[in-house]
Scaffold this motif. Structure first.
Motif, PDB file in Angstrom:
ATOM      1  N   ALA A 169       0.822  -1.215   0.000  1.00  0.00           N
ATOM      2  CA  ALA A 169       0.000   0.000   0.000  1.00  0.00           C
ATOM      3  C   ALA A 169       0.856   1.265   0.000  1.00  0.00           C
ATOM      4  CB  ALA A 169      -0.930   0.000   1.212  1.00  0.00           C
ATOM      5  N   HIS A 170       2.042   1.198   0.648  1.00  0.00           N
ATOM      6  CA  HIS A 170       2.903   2.386   0.682  1.00  0.00           C
ATOM      7  C   HIS A 170       3.408   2.729  -0.710  1.00  0.00           C
ATOM      8  CE1 HIS A 170       5.804  -0.878   0.729  1.00  0.00           C
ATOM      9  NE2 HIS A 170       6.773  -0.023   0.481  1.00  0.00           N
ATOM     10  N   LEU A 171       3.743   1.681  -1.483  1.00  0.00           N
ATOM     11  CA  LEU A 171       4.179   1.921  -2.864  1.00  0.00           C
ATOM     12  C   LEU A 171       3.003   2.401  -3.705  1.00  0.00           C
ATOM     13  CD1 LEU A 171       6.377   1.789  -5.017  1.00  0.00           C
ATOM     14  CD2 LEU A 171       5.769  -0.606  -5.399  1.00  0.00           C
ATOM     15  N   ASN A 172       1.836   1.808  -3.450  1.00  0.00           N
ATOM     16  CA  ASN A 172       0.629   2.226  -4.163  1.00  0.00           C
ATOM     17  C   ASN A 172       0.317   3.694  -3.867  1.00  0.00           C
ATOM     18  OD1 ASN A 172      -1.896   1.582  -5.717  1.00  0.00           O
ATOM     19  ND2 ASN A 172      -2.846   2.120  -3.776  1.00  0.00           N
ATOM     20  N   TYR A 173       0.557   4.104  -2.627  1.00  0.00           N
ATOM     21  CA  TYR A 173       0.326   5.495  -2.227  1.00  0.00           C
ATOM     22  C   TYR A 173       1.188   6.437  -3.062  1.00  0.00           C
ATOM     23  CZ  TYR A 173       0.286   9.652   0.760  1.00  0.00           C
ATOM     24  OH  TYR A 173       0.166  10.938   1.231  1.00  0.00           O
ATOM     25  N   HIS A 174       2.493   6.135  -3.140  1.00  0.00           N
ATOM     26  CA  HIS A 174       3.405   6.990  -3.900  1.00  0.00           C
ATOM     27  C   HIS A 174       3.123   6.930  -5.398  1.00  0.00           C
ATOM     28  CE1 HIS A 174       5.746   6.431  -0.094  1.00  0.00           C
ATOM     29  NE2 HIS A 174       5.955   7.714  -0.286  1.00  0.00           N
ATOM     30  N   ARG A 175       2.785   5.734  -5.891  1.00  0.00           N
ATOM     31  CA  ARG A 175       2.451   5.605  -7.310  1.00  0.00           C
ATOM     32  C   ARG A 175       1.191   6.400  -7.636  1.00  0.00           C
ATOM     33  NH1 ARG A 175      -1.151   3.290 -10.402  1.00  0.00           N
ATOM     34  NH2 ARG A 175      -2.213   2.501  -8.557  1.00  0.00           N
ATOM     35  N   SER A 176       0.204   6.338  -6.736  1.00  0.00           N
ATOM     36  CA  SER A 176      -1.056   7.043  -6.969  1.00  0.00           C
ATOM     37  C   SER A 176      -0.868   8.557  -6.967  1.00  0.00           C
ATOM     38  CB  SER A 176      -2.088   6.649  -5.908  1.00  0.00           C
ATOM     39  OG  SER A 176      -2.429   5.286  -6.017  1.00  0.00           O
ATOM     40  N   VAL A 177       0.016   9.034  -6.097  1.00  0.00           N
ATOM     41  CA  VAL A 177       0.311  10.472  -6.078  1.00  0.00           C
ATOM     42  C   VAL A 177       0.827  10.905  -7.444  1.00  0.00           C
ATOM     43  CG1 VAL A 177       1.868  12.241  -5.164  1.00  0.00           C
ATOM     44  CG2 VAL A 177       0.751  10.653  -3.601  1.00  0.00           C
ATOM     45  N   ILE A 178       1.783  10.123  -7.984  1.00  0.00           N
ATOM     46  CA  ILE A 178       2.362  10.454  -9.287  1.00  0.00           C
ATOM     47  C   ILE A 178       1.340  10.259 -10.401  1.00  0.00           C
ATOM     48  CG2 ILE A 178       4.162   9.839 -10.955  1.00  0.00           C
ATOM     49  CD1 ILE A 178       5.834   8.877  -8.522  1.00  0.00           C
ATOM     50  N   SER A 179       0.681   9.080 -10.411  1.00  0.00           N
ATOM     51  CA  SER A 179      -0.252   8.737 -11.491  1.00  0.00           C
ATOM     52  C   SER A 179      -1.403   9.723 -11.593  1.00  0.00           C
ATOM     53  CB  SER A 179      -0.818   7.332 -11.289  1.00  0.00           C
ATOM     54  OG  SER A 179       0.173   6.364 -11.480  1.00  0.00           O
ATOM     55  N   TRP A 180      -2.120   9.908 -10.476  1.00  0.00           N
ATOM     56  CA  TRP A 180      -3.296  10.771 -10.513  1.00  0.00           C
ATOM     57  C   TRP A 180      -2.919  12.243 -10.573  1.00  0.00           C
ATOM     58  CZ3 TRP A 180      -7.956   9.602 -11.979  1.00  0.00           C
ATOM     59  CH2 TRP A 180      -8.319   8.257 -11.991  1.00  0.00           C
ATOM     60  N   GLY A 181      -1.716  12.569 -10.120  1.00  0.00           N
ATOM     61  CA  GLY A 181      -1.217  13.927 -10.325  1.00  0.00           C
ATOM     62  C   GLY A 181      -1.032  14.202 -11.811  1.00  0.00           C
ATOM     63  N   ILE A 182      -0.398  13.242 -12.501  1.00  0.00           N
ATOM     64  CA  ILE A 182      -0.184  13.359 -13.951  1.00  0.00           C
ATOM     65  C   ILE A 182      -1.518  13.392 -14.681  1.00  0.00           C
ATOM     66  CG2 ILE A 182       0.687  12.141 -15.992  1.00  0.00           C
ATOM     67  CD1 ILE A 182       2.955  11.073 -14.210  1.00  0.00           C
ATOM     68  N   ILE A 183      -2.419  12.473 -14.301  1.00  0.00           N
ATOM     69  CA  ILE A 183      -3.720  12.376 -14.980  1.00  0.00           C
ATOM     70  C   ILE A 183      -4.509  13.673 -14.842  1.00  0.00           C
ATOM     71  CG2 ILE A 183      -6.002  11.285 -14.860  1.00  0.00           C
ATOM     72  CD1 ILE A 183      -4.496   8.663 -14.127  1.00  0.00           C
ATOM     73  N   ASN A 184      -4.643  14.163 -13.612  1.00  0.00           N
ATOM     74  CA  ASN A 184      -5.456  15.359 -13.383  1.00  0.00           C
ATOM     75  C   ASN A 184      -4.830  16.597 -14.019  1.00  0.00           C
ATOM     76  OD1 ASN A 184      -7.916  16.315 -12.060  1.00  0.00           O
ATOM     77  ND2 ASN A 184      -6.557  17.529 -10.769  1.00  0.00           N
ATOM     78  N   ALA A 185      -3.502  16.736 -13.889  1.00  0.00           N
ATOM     79  CA  ALA A 185      -2.822  17.899 -14.456  1.00  0.00           C
ATOM     80  C   ALA A 185      -2.892  17.883 -15.980  1.00  0.00           C
ATOM     81  CB  ALA A 185      -1.369  17.937 -13.987  1.00  0.00           C
ATOM     82  N   THR A 186      -2.664  16.710 -16.582  1.00  0.00           N
ATOM     83  CA  THR A 186      -2.718  16.594 -18.045  1.00  0.00           C
ATOM     84  C   THR A 186      -4.124  16.847 -18.562  1.00  0.00           C
ATOM     85  OG1 THR A 186      -0.958  14.914 -17.970  1.00  0.00           O
ATOM     86  CG2 THR A 186      -2.197  15.094 -20.024  1.00  0.00           C
ATOM     87  N   TYR A 187      -5.109  16.272 -17.880  1.00  0.00           N
ATOM     88  CA  TYR A 187      -6.504  16.440 -18.284  1.00  0.00           C
ATOM     89  C   TYR A 187      -6.920  17.912 -18.256  1.00  0.00           C
ATOM     90  CZ  TYR A 187     -11.625  16.230 -17.970  1.00  0.00           C
ATOM     91  OH  TYR A 187     -12.961  16.430 -18.178  1.00  0.00           O
ATOM     92  N   GLU A 188      -6.648  18.580 -17.143  1.00  0.00           N
ATOM     93  CA  GLU A 188      -7.035  19.983 -17.014  1.00  0.00           C
ATOM     94  C   GLU A 188      -6.248  20.883 -17.967  1.00  0.00           C
ATOM     95  OE1 GLU A 188      -9.472  21.191 -15.399  1.00  0.00           O
ATOM     96  OE2 GLU A 188     -10.068  19.476 -14.183  1.00  0.00           O
ATOM     97  N   PHE A 189      -4.991  20.554 -18.180  1.00  0.00           N
ATOM     98  CA  PHE A 189      -4.158  21.334 -19.111  1.00  0.00           C
ATOM     99  C   PHE A 189      -4.699  21.257 -20.530  1.00  0.00           C
ATOM    100  CE2 PHE A 189      -0.505  21.473 -22.072  1.00  0.00           C
ATOM    101  CZ  PHE A 189      -0.093  22.783 -21.862  1.00  0.00           C
ATOM    102  N   LEU A 190      -5.004  20.042 -20.974  1.00  0.00           N
ATOM    103  CA  LEU A 190      -5.544  19.855 -22.331  1.00  0.00           C
ATOM    104  C   LEU A 190      -6.928  20.474 -22.462  1.00  0.00           C
ATOM    105  CD1 LEU A 190      -4.468  16.149 -23.021  1.00  0.00           C
ATOM    106  CD2 LEU A 190      -3.507  18.226 -24.052  1.00  0.00           C
ATOM    107  N   LEU A 191      -7.702  20.398 -21.392  1.00  0.00           N
ATOM    108  CA  LEU A 191      -9.062  20.966 -21.409  1.00  0.00           C
ATOM    109  C   LEU A 191      -9.002  22.490 -21.636  1.00  0.00           C
ATOM    110  CD1 LEU A 191     -11.740  19.445 -21.076  1.00  0.00           C
ATOM    111  CD2 LEU A 191     -11.798  20.210 -18.698  1.00  0.00           C
ATOM    112  N   LYS A 192      -7.981  23.120 -21.073  1.00  0.00           N
ATOM    113  CA  LYS A 192      -7.834  24.571 -21.253  1.00  0.00           C
ATOM    114  C   LYS A 192      -7.349  24.912 -22.658  1.00  0.00           C
ATOM    115  CE  LYS A 192      -6.859  25.742 -16.393  1.00  0.00           C
ATOM    116  NZ  LYS A 192      -6.890  24.389 -15.802  1.00  0.00           N
ATOM    117  N   LEU A 193      -6.541  23.997 -23.232  1.00  0.00           N
ATOM    118  CA  LEU A 193      -5.993  24.256 -24.575  1.00  0.00           C
ATOM    119  C   LEU A 193      -7.043  24.108 -25.673  1.00  0.00           C
ATOM    120  CD1 LEU A 193      -2.497  22.496 -24.574  1.00  0.00           C
ATOM    121  CD2 LEU A 193      -2.986  24.945 -24.415  1.00  0.00           C
ATOM    122  N   LEU A 194      -7.972  23.148 -25.488  1.00  0.00           N
ATOM    123  CA  LEU A 194      -8.940  22.848 -26.548  1.00  0.00           C
ATOM    124  C   LEU A 194     -10.155  23.767 -26.499  1.00  0.00           C
ATOM    125  CD1 LEU A 194      -8.820  18.945 -26.351  1.00  0.00           C
ATOM    126  CD2 LEU A 194      -7.659  20.437 -27.975  1.00  0.00           C
TER     127      LEU A 194
END
Length: 292
Positions: free
Chosen positions: A267-292
């Motif tokens: 779970a500790h590794l999942n915690y750190h992976r989730s921080v990176i994964s969902w950080g990337i997902i949310n930031a990329t999603y919102e960034f592209l949403l503003k561009l389009l």
């Protein structure tokens, strides 16, 4: 009564509004797809280590050693199913949530909170249609099946012999995970971002979106970790009895000495992976949403 000119104008406005809604909806699907692609390409090796811990309850060092023995050629083995599944899943997650929200708002008198919750559950349930991709990913990442399966197509072909039901082994924990996690993600994303320092530039917005997504991902990843442990165990089996969720959970609970620390191993590794994964997902999603 409206004259013919009024009817034409009204009809034109309705057509334009329908077109705008359709284009806007499509944008959410596309942004979700691209966000998932970026995330999977970066975090797949981490996910593979986590999967070994979930399935076998081994320590981090042992899971890493397993991957080292597998060799660099097998590091990205099993990439195609999660790439196909996650890109499609996140496209559906963001796109269907927006579609269901708009639909419910137009045709019901429910409050915004109820509408958002129902839309999130419906989107999560729809995502479960892609369970076969998670199923094949599990088999390809399990070293016990390395000699049996060499690629995604072969795994799908072997499962075909057992019937359509075999593709959906592990569906119950996926449903129990998807709906509630979507409700919490979409419900808390806005409030968390509003608690962060006000962003005054694109880079600041990007950082805030990363932090918001990362915090939510880490929280939800930890909260629903046992669901994924049970799912991994169910989906690592080919053929045989379809055991219920409670039965598989109790079997794992007993195997791991009835200790939460053992159940949450990884779970500790999942915690750190989730921080990176969902950080990337949310930031990329919102960034592209503003561009389009």
């Amino acid at each position: 009564m409206m004259d013919s000119e009024d009817l034409v104008i009204t009809s034109s406005k309705q057509d334009i509004a329908h077109h705008i809604v359709k284009v806007s909806s499509g944008k959410h699907y596309f942004c979700g797809y691209c966000a998932a692609f970026t995330n999977i390409a970066i975090t797949f090796p981490i996910q593979k280590v986590l999967f070994r811990q979930q399935l076998y309850g081994v320590r981090l060092r042992d899971a890493v050693c397993q991957l080292q023995k597998d060799g660099i050629r097998n590091l990205y083995r099993g990439l195609l199913p999660p790439l196909m599944q996650k890109t499609t899943t996140l496209a559906l997650m963001f796109g269907l949530y927006e579609d269901f929200s708009s639909l419910l708002q137009r045709h019901t008198n429910a409050s915004e909170l109820v509408t958002c919750c129902v839309a999130a559950v419906l989107a999560g349930t729809s995502e479960a249609l892609l369970t076969p991709f998670e199923r094949v990913q599990t088999l390809l990442q399990d070293y016990k099946h390395h000699d049996r399966f060499t690629n995604t197509y072969q795994a799908f072909k072997v499962l075909k012999d057992y019937g359509i039901k075999e593709y959906y082994r592990g569906l119950v924990p996926i449903l129990l995970r998807n709906g509630p996690s979507n409700v919490l993600f979409f419900g808390l994303r806005g409030p968390i971002k509003r608690c962060l320092p006000e962003a005054t530039s694109y880079s600041a917005h990007l950082v805030n979106d990363f932090i918001c997504g990362g915090l939510l991902g880490a929280m939800l990843g930890f909260l629903f970790f046992p669901m994924n442990v049970v799912k991994a165990r169910m989906q690592s089996q080919i053929g045989g009895e379809f055991q219920s969720f409670p039965k598989v959970f109790m079997k794992i609970w007993l195997e791991r000495d009835r200790k939460l620390t053992h159940l949450f191993r990884g779970a500790h590794l999942n915690y750190h992976r989730s921080v990176i994964s969902w950080g990337i997902i949310n930031a990329t999603y919102e960034f592209l949403l503003k561009l389009l």
